[in-house]
Design a protein around this motif. Sequence first.
Motif, PDB file in Angstrom:
ATOM      1  N   SER A1304      -7.351   4.983  -2.202  1.00 45.04           N
ATOM      2  CA  SER A1304      -6.695   3.827  -2.817  1.00 45.04           C
ATOM      3  C   SER A1304      -5.385   3.510  -2.109  1.00 45.04           C
ATOM      4  N   ARG A1305      -4.935   4.418  -1.235  1.00 47.45           N
ATOM      5  CA  ARG A1305      -3.635   4.221  -0.598  1.00 47.45           C
ATOM      6  C   ARG A1305      -3.736   3.769   0.858  1.00 47.45           C
ATOM      7  N   VAL A1306      -4.949   3.437   1.296  1.00 46.30           N
ATOM      8  CA  VAL A1306      -5.093   3.036   2.707  1.00 46.30           C
ATOM      9  C   VAL A1306      -4.133   1.919   3.101  1.00 46.30           C
ATOM     10  N   PRO A1307      -4.013   0.840   2.271  1.00 49.09           N
ATOM     11  CA  PRO A1307      -3.087  -0.228   2.682  1.00 49.09           C
ATOM     12  C   PRO A1307      -1.660   0.288   2.868  1.00 49.09           C
ATOM     13  N   ASP A1308      -1.239   1.206   1.959  1.00 48.24           N
ATOM     14  CA  ASP A1308       0.130   1.736   2.092  1.00 48.24           C
ATOM     15  C   ASP A1308       0.283   2.551   3.363  1.00 48.24           C
ATOM     16  N   LEU A1309      -0.741   3.360   3.632  1.00 49.60           N
ATOM     17  CA  LEU A1309      -0.657   4.198   4.841  1.00 49.60           C
ATOM     18  C   LEU A1309      -0.543   3.306   6.079  1.00 49.60           C
ATOM     19  N   ILE A1310      -1.359   2.244   6.097  1.00 49.96           N
ATOM     20  CA  ILE A1310      -1.312   1.360   7.276  1.00 49.96           C
ATOM     21  C   ILE A1310       0.036   0.662   7.341  1.00 49.96           C
ATOM     22  N   LYS A1311       0.557   0.302   6.148  1.00 42.21           N
ATOM     23  CA  LYS A1311       1.850  -0.384   6.120  1.00 42.21           C
ATOM     24  C   LYS A1311       2.950   0.522   6.685  1.00 42.21           C
ATOM     25  N   MET A1312       2.908   1.800   6.284  1.00 48.62           N
ATOM     26  CA  MET A1312       3.944   2.710   6.783  1.00 48.62           C
ATOM     27  C   MET A1312       3.784   2.929   8.285  1.00 48.62           C
ATOM     28  N   ALA A1313       2.534   3.035   8.719  1.00 51.11           N
ATOM     29  CA  ALA A1313       2.321   3.195  10.161  1.00 51.11           C
ATOM     30  C   ALA A1313       2.853   1.972  10.898  1.00 51.11           C
ATOM     31  N   PHE A1314       2.676   0.810  10.272  1.00 48.43           N
ATOM     32  CA  PHE A1314       3.164  -0.420  10.908  1.00 48.43           C
ATOM     33  C   PHE A1314       4.692  -0.407  10.969  1.00 48.43           C
TER      34      PHE A1314
END
Length: 2004
Positions: A1304-1314
């Motif tokens: 459920s946290r994939v978008p957050d993980l990608i956001k932090m990587a970004f």
Amino acid sequence: MESKGEIEELDENQLTADSGELYLFQWLSNLERSLRHASTETLKETQASVEATLLKVLIPSEPYPSPGRPLRNLAARCLLVLYHRGESRSLFDTLRVLLKPASDIKAMDKDSTRIAAFWTIGELMEAFGSQFMSFMAETATIAIKTLRSSASPHVRYHALTMLRKTLVSAKKALSDSLAKDIIKQMKNGLTDKALPVQRAAAAVLTIVYTPEDSVTLADVESIMNICVKSLEHSDQVTTQSLAQLVGHMLAATQMERAVAVTEQSQKGKKEQEDSDISTPAHIAAENTKILLTPGDMLSQISTQFNKSHSRKTRAGIFMFYVTLLAKLGPVFVESNYSLLVSHLMTEIVSYPKNGATRYDKLFIRKLVGALLRELIALRMLTEQGQIAAIQDLSSSYLKRWPALMPGQVAPSSSILTIALEEVAGLLQQLGNAPPPVQDAVSVPLMTLLTHPSHSVRVNASWTLRCFCYSTPLRLPKAMLAIAESLQRDIESLQSPAAPSDIDRRTLGHSYGLAALVAIVPHRPLYVSFDVSASVLDTATQLLKRASDHDVHIAAVEVEVAWTLIASLMLLGPNFVRSHLPQLLVLWRNALPKPTAKDNVSGRSAAEWKFLLHVRESALGAILCFLLHNSQLTTLDVARRISSLLGNALSFSNVFLSQSIEEVSGPSVIEDTGPSIRTREASLRRRAYQCFSALGTSTLTDSVQSSLLQSVLAVFAGPDIDNISAMQASIASTSGSFTSIWQMTDGYAYGLTTLEISEDGVDQSTTSESPRRGHSNSDSIEHSISALLRKPILGACEHDTLSLSMINPSEEESRSFNAPPPVSSVCDAAIELFSQLLPAQDLSTTLRTISHLIESNRSPKLDKNAGRRTAVMLNSVVAIVRTLRVAMISYHRQSKDTLGHSQVTSALGAFLKDALVDGDPALRSASSEAIGRLANISGSSFLTSQTKVLVDHIVSNRDPQGRAGCALAFGSLYSHVGGLAAAPILKTTVNLLMSLSNDSHPLVHFWSLRALGHVINAASLAFAPFVSSTLGMLLKIYLSDTHEAEGGTLNNANIGGDLQAYPLVCYILDAIITILGPDVHDSSRTRTIVLDLVHEFSVEDDEPILVEAIRCIQHLLMFAPEHVDVPEIVNRFRRHLSSPRRCLKLAAIDALYQLVQKDALAMSRLGGDSLVEDLFGMLDGDPSIDGVRNVISSWLLQTAIHNPSAWIDLCQRIMLRINASQKVVNTANSLMDDEGQSLSASMSNDDTRQSNIAMVATSRWRTQLFALRCLHEICTLVARFGRREHIDIPFARSHGIPVNGLLVSRVPDLIKMAFTASAAYVTEIRLEGLVVLRDVIQVFCQAPDPDYPDALLLEQHQAPITAALTPAFSPDSTPEILSSAIDACAVFVGCGVVKDHSERLTVGISKHLINIDIHAFQESGNLTMGNFVDLSPNASGMLRVSILSAWARLEIASSEQTYLLDVIKPYRSILAPQWIASLRDYAVIRADSEFIHDASAVALDPSYASLGKVVLLPYYTSSWATILQAVANAMNRSDQSISAAILGKEVGSSVNGIDFAAEGPAPLFFPLFGLIYEALATSSPDTSSRVDIVIACLGALKCLLDPRYSGKALLEPTIFQEFMSLSHRIAMTESAEVLIHLIIVLTTFAKHFGQYSSSKESQSNTTIPPDSVSTHCLKIFAYTIRHSRHNPGTSSIKGDLSDIAKMISGSLSAFHLIASATELVVREDVRGIGCVLYGELLKDETSEADLITPTLPAFKSLLAIPCHPSVRERYRKLIHGLLSSCLLNADEMRGREGLISSRKVKTNLLAAVLILTVIPPQVAVSRDVVEHLFFLISQKLEEGDQMAIVAVHCAKTLAIAASGSELLRACVRLLLPALIQYVAKMVPRVDDGTVSEQQAISIDEVWKTFATLVSLAKEEQRSRLLSVLLPTITLLLRPSQMPPSTIHSSGIAHLLSLAASSPASFKEATTQLDPSVREVLEMSIRKAVEGAAGTVQQSMKPQISLRSF
């Protein structure tokens, strides 16, 4: 005593016993617990009696003991609990009672009672004072009277403490006159003789002046003056208190206050304007004003500092700055940073008197540096603040030199040096300089390299180096720019028109270049190695032409050349190796043997100076060579170098024999360059350093002994030839020598600067040693006070080599503060001495030691006390260091030399003198030396030394000597060890215990310290003394004399820095560790220990708390049930926010232990907020490493249970604003409310208003750690393989709530990587890419929850692409590019982006890679899109990354077929590149191993340089991927790869025949070698290792093709190695790997089976024993035999499916080899295979079924045709197999269970298989077949599973019967059983409980019936049918609607029977029973009608459709 409910009465009878004090202490501890837990009713009932008892304790009469510290503390706490929880009415009376003894001034003998009364009144008033204001005046009067009249410092201290606590709560009740009186008396108190009184008075004044706006300017100034006066005689704790007071007063001037008109008029107009300007806008309200502007406030301190004070006072005044800034807080400091710096620079650094001598300059530089660095930069500035600070320092100072405009004044060299040091520190701290900083710094640093001052040039080089290290993209440009300037300078050196400072410029540029060359090994990807070669050329040219120029120019040229060569030595052996011969020649020329001519005194001073300088510079290069190229230092090289070093020393001696005077007077280093004596000292220092680096092993004995004499003369010579005559005469005439530590000439009579840190016995408590300053000191206080014990201060300009030598990854380093040459020559001499002496024989050792002792006793020293002290210290330090080396490296040998009785007796006496000398440095060094000597020498020395020490203690009362002897006992015991020292344990313990009771602080401090060492060393041997020691500890705790303020005036003044209680607590900790788990045995011991630990853990003093935390940690290990975990977790959390660093560290250690023990429990106790606090701490002070460990350990244990919560935390860290948190963190160190209210109020309003100013996110190192945590979470989830975290539909189907899952946290993980990918710090960008790659890898297969066929990541393509984009921007570093290319490959290869057009949108990566691929072909060096100037290393590394990225796609293409089209166009380019990179890797690998062999094969020149070492790690990480891709391509028989391996063009003939005859392909051996090595070495990382091994085996399979390998593998040695490796793999690897090994060997046997490694002729009857086939068969046989559990041998591990595949593979290999052979041989091979398989059939060890999946392979082995001549053998084999199968099945009769049913089942199947495979020519006995049929019939009657197998067997045999007479004859035997099986089904059909499997088996029975019918002859069919039809009809149910499956299949079979033999069918039906026939006809009729109907129905819609 343990009960908590009721309150126990005190038994007064127990108080008279010996243990009365102990009883009272435990009773009170217990009482406190009971009061806290008792019910309110109980409390109220017992309150009166408890109160009375407590008052008796506090105001004792017989039999009560005197109330020592723990008793009064406990009693006061009990009263507090009582009044908080119970009635507080009686409190008034209690206070009255207590005030009586308190005011009794006459009673001199009752001090302890008065103190107890003072203490209790203070505690009660602090808590309840606001209700009892009436007592305020009385307490104040008592306190003031006591202060005036009492003689005891202890009583006066406590009277003032009582006053302070009362004022806290009842200050309002003070009358004005009393308040004035208090202030007056307290000001007197500040100058009191007793230091504790000063501390207490300072604390009282802080409270008196507490609402800050009450402070007037006059107050500030008077307090300031008094405090400065007191500093001279104060100890560290008192200095701290005074500083707190001054800080408080000055900070008060910054508070806004209402301004009265009068004050306006007093201030001048100008001043008023100033104050307005510097006041931030939001503060300046209409009528409020601050008392002083920040600038004026700071001037208050600097004016005092600049008066003539002693060093000690000035250091103390500097502490005022520290406390003031800590009080004002980070927000103030950050906003006024430039004001602060300019104040320090103008008021302090530039004040003329502060720079009078070199020592003064350095002293000021260290003080200002400590303030700027340790306090402001490390603890207060946010990252924005650090950036602003660099910009400010640059614009205000660095850019101001040279002054360009008229009227401008350039900053002085001292100011520039400090600014440069601070910029360097800030750059290191920032890590990666953002663009504004780069612009601010890069130009001025280059300019400052040409500054006239040597210090500035060196510091500018250092700062430049820090800058380029942290921002490596600037490195190549900076190097080129400096190299060009240097070239220009060198050319213009000789021209007469050159500017006057050209020599300085040249040197400056050379330092800068050298500093940058030194970081090349750490940043190899950024620099091309041509630069280093050209630097070397420049240097050698300079050396060659130096001889043509005059001395002045030549000196510059030589220094430049050698400085550059020295820095090039850091590039390591790969660079230096090829230049070594040339270097040796240069060194030989620079260091010739001294000749007779040198002795003639005709040289000028300048010439001597030049000659010394040349030699020193050359030695610098040699030193760098020795330190960084140890593998090149062969014996020959070492001998040559040692002779050159000898030449240098003898030249130095020749020089000393001449008396050459300087032309000018005494010079200051800045102006004329170093003096000639300094030059000589530098030369000697370098020579000694080189000898130390070279090591003793290569030196001859004569060289060693002459060196020993030489170094002895330096550090212990009584003649002080090194000091200029003038200094010596001054020293002797002005007999004013007080202490060597007070010297400020920067030489101190030749004292060493090597410190012997507190003996390394226990690192944990070194904080208490006086060497480290008082343990309460924080690092900055420690830095400032440590300066007072340093007569010699270091700086990096003293040794320019330090620019190159310091390793940049270690932040701080000793060489950065190199002492001046005249002192460091002494250090180098001692260092060399300590290495040489342990290696000598006895006579040399004895001679050297006696020489050393004689030097100390030389009469020449009588006239020179300073030199005597210096020689003594140097000698003891040398001995300690020697013994350390001896114990580590020469232990056995030194027992006979240093441990010889003659040596030890001489040394023992000498060390004993040093021990009782009284100098703390001597004390700690000599005690360690005595301990180590005892370790080396043996028991006789131990006993004699013990006796000497005991005698000294008994006969001398001198505290210094006693302290030394006590410490020596501790050292003796801990170095000799518990076993060897057992005989002296009793003596030691008794002695130390009695000394511990001595009232003198020195004696009891060091005795307790030693006792702690002894207990730790003795361990369990100490057990008998535990109870007596505990008694002693309590006694010490109760005794007044051991309190820091206690005892006589003198003792009270020493006691502040020598506190006993932390050591008592340390001993307690040692006792807990000895007791260990036995702490449960004695409840008496346990309660004492627990009560003491509890008592210490509620003390106020930080050092005690730190030790108490350690005790609690050990109790948690051994007695966790007695520790209240929630309570201590809360206490540790309070410590975390403490401003004292030691306390934080201790609390973090303890938390780490708790978290490791049970993280889930900690999550319940502390939860997220605790982790956030920890992250906040990490952010506030990144240097606290323990925090990372706590968080990591916590994460590892809990992330898998709740990854989402951790991601939330990390996200908050990445995005949070944390200005306020830092304010609180560095708040003031006074732990009381008022003191904190200032910083609290500041933090509150300031955070609101300053958020605009400081939108500071976390520091980047904290963010980096948060990203690493994210990476850790992803890898954890992947490793645990919890599917619900990745698959939402799966989670939902299992009812797991989705919101906590990782997916459920994939978008957050990608956001932090970004977020991370756009940062300016390289490390964060890299870690962001790692997280992005984790996300792609973990979730590439995750389904989208909303669209069943889509993948989750498809919706995230755009953000992922966006996060990858910044990595390809021009400011990316090569590492980022490489990582991004890798991530792109993973993304494109994971199958998220399917169709081609979409993939081009992801296509940055591919565009990029396309560019590169074409770029490869053009040239060797890459030019990538925007990246024009990549160094060769970077392009090499990127080339590897790109190839491995394509290789990933190639590997992925086997699953994601769409990738085949992507790769197709590039195959012709990729193939040769892949193969070439594998070849390069093989070459680099081979070469880095043959590195010692100079005559290695000539290689591709591009690798001959340093590139090899740089690129090796990149190749290592990616070669396996590339190899796997090559294997894939070869599997697809890709033409380009074949061509590449064969070294041909694509398209030329690539067929097998051409190559078979020639040797192996050109690249066969490099590839085979790589594969072989990878298979032969075991690597620790198992998961990736299996992949690599499988990839290697896959490639090997293809390489074995004769086209590539020729006959290379048939070479006997290679063949043997290859086979033994295969055997090893078969024995050690899992089935997963063995499947691939078997494929490889099968291929090998297929191509080369007929060959053998020896040349024997091939016969048809046997396989030659060393043929390829035999060896392969051995391994195949091994794998089959070991796939089951054999007793006594290991079996192959792996999944069932893998093992089955492996067995099938081996059987297929048998099949292959058997097919390729003839006659007898074929039967042999087949026989072996069948026998092995037979063993598997017999196996009963496991339930796993390995037979069923492998039957097809077995069948193919049996089915190989057999030659008629050997048919008999084949028949016997078949018979044997069949019989064994039947026997196996029979054996299981009567047994139950899975194993037996599996065995029966598999054997039946195998037997049936054998019967169906054999050709008809092979006869089988009828008995066997009948027995088998009997078995099958039997099994039909058994349980369902078995019956189903039996039905299958029956069917198979029935079908096979058509080809075999025998079977046809026997098959009828099966009929009865089959019919019975059907009959048994009838009841089940009736009640509808037939399972699916039974339905299938019934269908099989029908098929069997049909087969039987077809087998029967025509005339028998009707008879047979008349049996079968009723059987089938049994299961027909025509009335059921809809018809069951059994019914339908029965009908279908009936219809087919009717169709196949209609006549017999008809005949049979007529004979049926009427009822049966009726059912049959009805069923058939229904079926036929139904079929016709359905045909019609299905026709209609078709027609309508067509018409439509």
